[in-house]
Design an enzyme around this catalytic site. Structure first.
Site, PDB file in Angstrom:
ATOM      1  CE  LYS A   1       2.684   5.198   7.788  1.00 10.03           C
ATOM      2  NZ  LYS A   1       1.374   4.909   8.395  1.00 10.03           N
TER       3      LYS A   1
ATOM      4  CG  ASP B   1       5.905   3.722   0.361  1.00 14.53           C
ATOM      5  OD1 ASP B   1       4.698   3.546   0.116  1.00 14.53           O
ATOM      6  OD2 ASP B   1       6.313   4.357   1.351  1.00 14.53           O
TER       7      ASP B   1
ATOM      8  CE1 TYR C   1      -2.243   3.285   2.643  1.00 13.76           C
ATOM      9  CE2 TYR C   1      -3.586   2.662   0.756  1.00 13.76           C
ATOM     10  CZ  TYR C   1      -3.296   3.538   1.796  1.00 13.76           C
ATOM     11  OH  TYR C   1      -4.071   4.668   1.963  1.00 13.76           O
TER      12      TYR C   1
HETATM   13  P1  KE4 Z   1      -0.530   8.578   4.461  1.00 17.07           P
HETATM   14  O1  KE4 Z   1      -1.120   9.264   3.244  1.00 17.07           O
HETATM   15  O2  KE4 Z   1      -1.573   7.747   5.207  1.00 17.07           O
HETATM   16  O3  KE4 Z   1       0.233   9.527   5.375  1.00 17.07           O
HETATM   17  O4  KE4 Z   1       0.591   7.555   3.933  1.00 17.07           O
HETATM   18  C1  KE4 Z   1       0.246   6.587   2.973  1.00 17.07           C
HETATM   19  C2  KE4 Z   1       1.217   5.428   3.074  1.00 17.07           C
HETATM   20  C3  KE4 Z   1       2.209   5.306   2.123  1.00 17.07           C
HETATM   21  N1  KE4 Z   1       3.109   4.293   2.172  1.00 17.07           N
HETATM   22  C4  KE4 Z   1       3.071   3.369   3.163  1.00 17.07           C
HETATM   23  C5  KE4 Z   1       4.088   2.262   3.179  1.00 17.07           C
HETATM   24  C6  KE4 Z   1       2.070   3.450   4.177  1.00 17.07           C
HETATM   25  O5  KE4 Z   1       2.039   2.510   5.153  1.00 17.07           O
HETATM   26  C7  KE4 Z   1       1.135   4.499   4.137  1.00 17.07           C
HETATM   27  C8  KE4 Z   1       0.023   4.631   5.169  1.00 17.07           C
HETATM   28  N2  KE4 Z   1      -0.141   3.504   6.034  1.00 17.07           N
HETATM   29  C9  KE4 Z   1      -1.465   3.325   6.586  1.00 17.07           C
HETATM   30  C10 KE4 Z   1      -1.564   2.023   7.363  1.00 17.07           C
HETATM   31  N3  KE4 Z   1      -0.387   1.261   7.468  1.00 17.07           N
HETATM   32  C11 KE4 Z   1      -1.827   4.492   7.440  1.00 17.07           C
HETATM   33  C12 KE4 Z   1      -3.042   4.288   8.306  1.00 17.07           C
HETATM   34  C13 KE4 Z   1      -4.281   4.857   7.705  1.00 17.07           C
HETATM   35  O6  KE4 Z   1      -4.511   4.703   6.482  1.00 17.07           O
HETATM   36  O7  KE4 Z   1      -5.082   5.417   8.486  1.00 17.07           O
END
Ligand code: KE4
Length: 411
Positions: free
Chosen positions: A251, A223, A128
């Protein structure tokens, strides 16, 4: 608010409950609106590697807020954070801040397409990268190699140029390159998958991707939104010794405030507006409070011994869980890398999305509920990672293992 949340994975939908509403966090603990206390292992999905309301972070954000919350113009802390990232990641000469991981990967993919003048990208099933339209894809039916939308509202045409490969399977990547070789702009990957639960790269897998992309003139995008500063100061690319062309971060670099970033070698990043023609922008990109929180977090994190402490805590937890699984003789296993891990209710250890899907999510749901009732907050989904922080103690690990023992027995 749809589902009572501002992001679906918080909804507890995957574990059949209603979401817990949190009133405050402190260190390794969070407290819900009913006053229940939990030892938190979600760490806000990764950012809170120092724990909740870490004093250094709170002080930095307070100080920054007294000078205003946003200037719409560059400020010194943006340079300071950029410098820290460039120093930590030898593959990054220049970096652009964004306000989320989604923006970071969306911009990183656009940059790869702009730089190579090619349109196709390769992603992996189960990875993801945020919710940009062309990254919301699932395996097409049957033999089709390109993705089909995994969400309504994404036109087929938006995902036709997103090719899907199988994690830890270089042949699946070679197969795509045989067909689309000089049309592929980049391969984007979570160098340690964490969004299908934790799935580490097999030996030689990342090196193989580096070779395939380099030999074909396409770029390799890591990523590292989760792994950046999680697996060590240099992220997964340092741990596994493979340098990508573009790195996406998020993060931890914002210490819990809205942040993302993408970076790479100067000749690639020179494409980014206003230096180059590739447009990318954001009202709150490099926001002074997010920069202050990120700087405070990374400066604390780089103090000697912190990653060793995280590794030790995680090892004790993971080894303890493996012993309980063995003692109870249940069909479960743990995948872990440094201070993140996932318990899967399947055997053997999953190595890709197809094997992850063999996990018994009903058992995970029961396991989660049992932990929650005992004051332990694991992620409310089988397909996420448990995170240790510097706020957790050996005592937390021991107490958590007791609860895990009872919860696994109950399951
Ligand atoms: P954000 O747009 O949620 O800040 O980041 C997207 C993203 C991109 N790449 C990786 C490897 C990620 O894990 C994420 C976001 N992760 C999710 C759950 N693991 C965030 C939690 C959520 O969607 O509320």
């Amino acid at each position: 608010m749809p589902g009572g949340v501002n992001s679906p994975v918080r909804s507890f939908k995957a574990v059949s409950g209603t979401p817990v509403f949190i009133s405050r966090g402190k260190g390794q603990y969070i407290y819900d609106a009913d006053g229940n206390k939990y030892t938190d292992y979600m760490s806000s999905w990764g950012p809170l590697i120092l724990g909740h309301a870490a004093p250094a972070v709170v002080r930095a954000v307070k100080k920054a807020a007294e000078k205003g919350t946003s200037y719409g113009a560059p400020c010194e802390d943006e340079i300071e954070l950029a410098k820290l990232i460039v120093k930590a990641f030898p593959s990054i000469d220049m970096v652009r801040m964004t306000s989320s991981g989604t923006e970071a990967t969306m911009s990183g993919v656009r940059l790869a397409r702009a730089y190579t003048k090619r349109d196709y990208i390769v992603k992996f099933e189960g990875c993801y990268h945020g919710h940009a339209d062309y990254l919301l894809v699932q395996a097409g039916s049957g033999a089709t190699t390109f993705g089909t939308p995994s969400s309504p509202g994404v036109p087929e045409s938006f995902t036709e140029k997103t090719l899907l490969a199988n994690y830890n399977d270089l042949d699946s990547v070679r197969g795509l390159y045989d067909k689309y070789r000089d049309k592929i702009a980049a391969v984007i990957i979570e160098p340690v998958a964490a969004n299908m639960g934790v799935v580490p790269p097999a030996d030689g897998f990342l090196e193989g991707l580096r070779k395939i992309t380099r030999d074909s003139g396409s770029l390799l995008i890591f990523d590292e939104v989760i792994t950046g500063f999680r697996l060590g100061m240099g992220g997964a690319q340092h741990k596994y010794g493979v340098k990508p062309d573009i790195t996406c971060l998020g993060k931890i670099i914002g210490g819990g405030l809205p942040v993302g970033a993408f970076g790479g070698k100067k000749d690639i990043m020179s494409m980014v507006a206003p230096l180059g023609p590739m447009y990318q922008a954001g009202t709150l990109s490099g926001n002074p409070l997010a920069m202050a929180a990120g700087l405070a977090t990374l400066r604390k994190l780089k103090e000697p011994g912190n990653y060793k402490k995280l590794r030790g805590l995680s090892l004790n937890m993971v080894e303890g869980i493996k012993e309980i699984i063995k003692e109870l003789g249940i069909s479960a296993c743990v995948n872990s890398v440094e201070s993140m891990f996932t318990i899967f209710f399947t055997e053997p250890n999953p190595v890709d999305y197809r094997t992850v899907l063999k996990s018994d999510t009903k058992k995970y749901s029961k396991f989660f509920e049992n932990l929650l009732r005992a004051g332990i907050m694991f992620p409310p989904s089988q397909f996420e990672a448990v995170f240790l922080s510097l706020a957790h103690t050996d005592r937390d690990v021991d107490r958590t293992l007791d609860v895990v023992h009872k919860a696994l027995k109950a399951v």
